[in-house]
Enzyme design. Structure first.
Site, mmCIF file in Angstrom:
data_model
loop_
_atom_site.group_PDB
_atom_site.id
_atom_site.type_symbol
_atom_site.label_atom_id
_atom_site.label_comp_id
_atom_site.label_asym_id
_atom_site.label_seq_id
_atom_site.Cartn_x
_atom_site.Cartn_y
_atom_site.Cartn_z
ATOM 1 N N TYR A 289 53.546 44.358 44.091
ATOM 2 C CA TYR A 289 52.112 44.075 45.080
ATOM 3 C C TYR A 289 52.698 43.882 46.832
ATOM 4 O O TYR A 289 53.463 43.318 47.147
ATOM 5 C CB TYR A 289 51.764 42.159 44.817
ATOM 6 C CG TYR A 289 51.308 42.204 43.327
ATOM 7 C CD1 TYR A 289 50.787 43.435 42.443
ATOM 8 C CD2 TYR A 289 50.810 40.965 42.761
ATOM 9 C CE1 TYR A 289 50.377 43.141 41.195
ATOM 10 C CE2 TYR A 289 50.294 40.952 41.603
ATOM 11 C CZ TYR A 289 50.132 41.976 40.802
ATOM 12 O OH TYR A 289 49.681 41.652 39.467
ATOM 13 N N GLN B 67 50.102 39.193 29.406
ATOM 14 C CA GLN B 67 49.066 39.359 30.424
ATOM 15 C C GLN B 67 48.364 40.494 30.449
ATOM 16 O O GLN B 67 48.788 41.747 30.980
ATOM 17 C CB GLN B 67 49.749 39.234 31.955
ATOM 18 C CG GLN B 67 48.690 38.723 33.178
ATOM 19 C CD GLN B 67 49.528 38.878 34.397
ATOM 20 O OE1 GLN B 67 49.105 39.493 35.362
ATOM 21 N NE2 GLN B 67 50.366 37.855 34.735
ATOM 22 N N LYS C 245 27.613 36.725 42.926
ATOM 23 C CA LYS C 245 27.225 37.098 44.176
ATOM 24 C C LYS C 245 26.940 38.349 44.274
ATOM 25 O O LYS C 245 26.394 38.864 45.274
ATOM 26 C CB LYS C 245 28.762 36.820 45.157
ATOM 27 C CG LYS C 245 29.845 37.713 44.834
ATOM 28 C CD LYS C 245 30.793 37.280 45.972
ATOM 29 C CE LYS C 245 32.237 37.975 45.616
ATOM 30 N NZ LYS C 245 33.280 37.297 46.810
#
Ligand SMILES: NC(=O)c1ccc[n+]([C@@H]2O[C@H](COP(=O)([O-])OP(=O)(O)OC[C@H]3O[C@@H](n4cnc5c(N)ncnc54)[C@H](OP(=O)(O)O)[C@@H]3O)[C@@H](O)[C@H]2O)c1
Length: 314
Positions: free
Chosen positions: A59, A181, A220
């Protein structure tokens, strides 16, 4: 905040975790946070009882780990650091992968960036088809014995590969994986046919990523309306353009009819599965972390889960 055991390990992880793939990313990603924003968000996460902080060596090519390390200086024991190894970090034949050589090199680099002498959970980010699982698991077992890693897990592994991993550890008497994960949300249930039943049978903790489907499950984004300014999907339009708004609107109605939001439903539904240990959402604002943290307060009844399943099947 409530805490659950990570799989069949004794590690207690917060039901809501915090993912940090927004930290230090470059212009290939539409979202990006600097070191001071990262520190503010991590403080906010610790304040609401989140202990699970998920990162990866790749990352921001190390930046995310670096920012997590800085933010946790003096607060290391309040957090559990989960990081990952596998992706490309350098040129050359050992710049990526799950060989003993790469893993031993990458753990040292991660520990340096994280400013710690151990990580709580070290995850294999995705499969390395060029390295035997035996070599990888022996390297991880050595790291546990050296005290550099406390627990190990996988990510993005198919059920049969998880099974191979579990049985290789058993047959060689090595420390086993405790978690996996995968991508998992109300809008992405691809793991339900094989990975979830396997994890339930072997008590491997599931750590869903993209739990909010990039924000589509926050309420949203609306049908035929431009994504809000500054939101992730304003810049990264593909998930918005292909979104199933019939389902999103159905889920939103289900939640509001019961005095909740679709955001709360996204977390509550994942946490209605006992095998899910912690749900790691990313966030770009303190208020997002705060609203995500309280979402776990909604505990769905069996009847509510059945009704949601009907909506999903339709
Ligand atoms: N193992 C893997 O291969 C893998 C792959 C990807 C991710 N991950 C992990 O999973 C974590 C979660 O993934 P993700 O963060 O990309 O996806 P996500 O949780 O589905 O979406 C997070 C995004 O949704 C928006 N959001 C979050 N909370 C909100 C709220 N309360 N209200 C409104 N908007 C909200 C924020 O974006 P905006 O504010 O910008 O709209 C935030 O960055 C990552 O951080 C990473 O640690 C793992």
């Amino acid at each position: 905040m409530k805490y659950r055991n990570l799989g069949n390990s004794g590690l207690k992880v917060s039901e809501i975790g915090f993912g940090t793939n927004n930290f230090g990313t470059n212009d290939k990603w539409p979202f990006h946070m600097g070191a001071s924003e990262a520190a503010t968000l991590i403080d906010a996460a610790l304040d609401v009882g989140i202990n699970m902080i998920d990162t990866a060596n790749v990352y921001g090519t190390g930046k995310s780990e670096e920012y997590v390390g800085k933010a946790l200086k003096g607060k290391r024991e309040q957090a559990l650091i989960a990081t990952k190894v596998r992706g490309p970090m350098a040129e050359g034949p050992h710049g990526e992968g799950l060989s003993r050589k790469s893993i031993f090199h990458e753990i040292e680099a991660s520990l340096r960036r994280l400013q710690t002498d151990y990580v709580d959970l070290y995850q294999l980010h995705w499969v390395d088809k060029d390295t035997s699982i035996e070599e990888t698991l022996r390297a991880l077992d050595d790291l546990i014995k050296q005290g550099k890693v406390r627990y190990i897990g996988c990510s993005n592994y198919e059920a049969w590969r998880l099974c191979e991993t579990v049985w290789t550890s058993k047959s060689l008497n090595l420390n086993p994986i405790v978690s996996t994960q995968p991508a998992y949300s109300l809008l992405d249930r691809g793991i339900e046919s094989e990975v979830i039943p396997f994890c339930e049978e072997y008590q491997i903790g599931v750590i869903p990523y993209f739990p909010l489907a990039h924000g589509l499950l926050t309420g949203k984004y609306k049908r035929n309306q431009k994504p809000p300014k500054g939101s992730r999907l304003e810049a990264k339009s593909e998930p918005y353009e292909t979104a199933n708004f019939d389902l999103i609107e159905g889920l939103e109605k289900f939640a509001t009819d019961r005095g909740h939001t679709i955001l709360e439903l996204a977390f509550a539904w994942l946490l209605s599965k006992d095998i899910v240990s912690t749900v790691i959402a990313g966030a770009t604002k303190i208020e997002q972390i705060q609203s995500n943290a309280v979402a776990a307060d909604w505990v769905l009844t069996g009847e509510e889960v059945d009704e949601i399943n009907k909506l999903l099947e339709e």
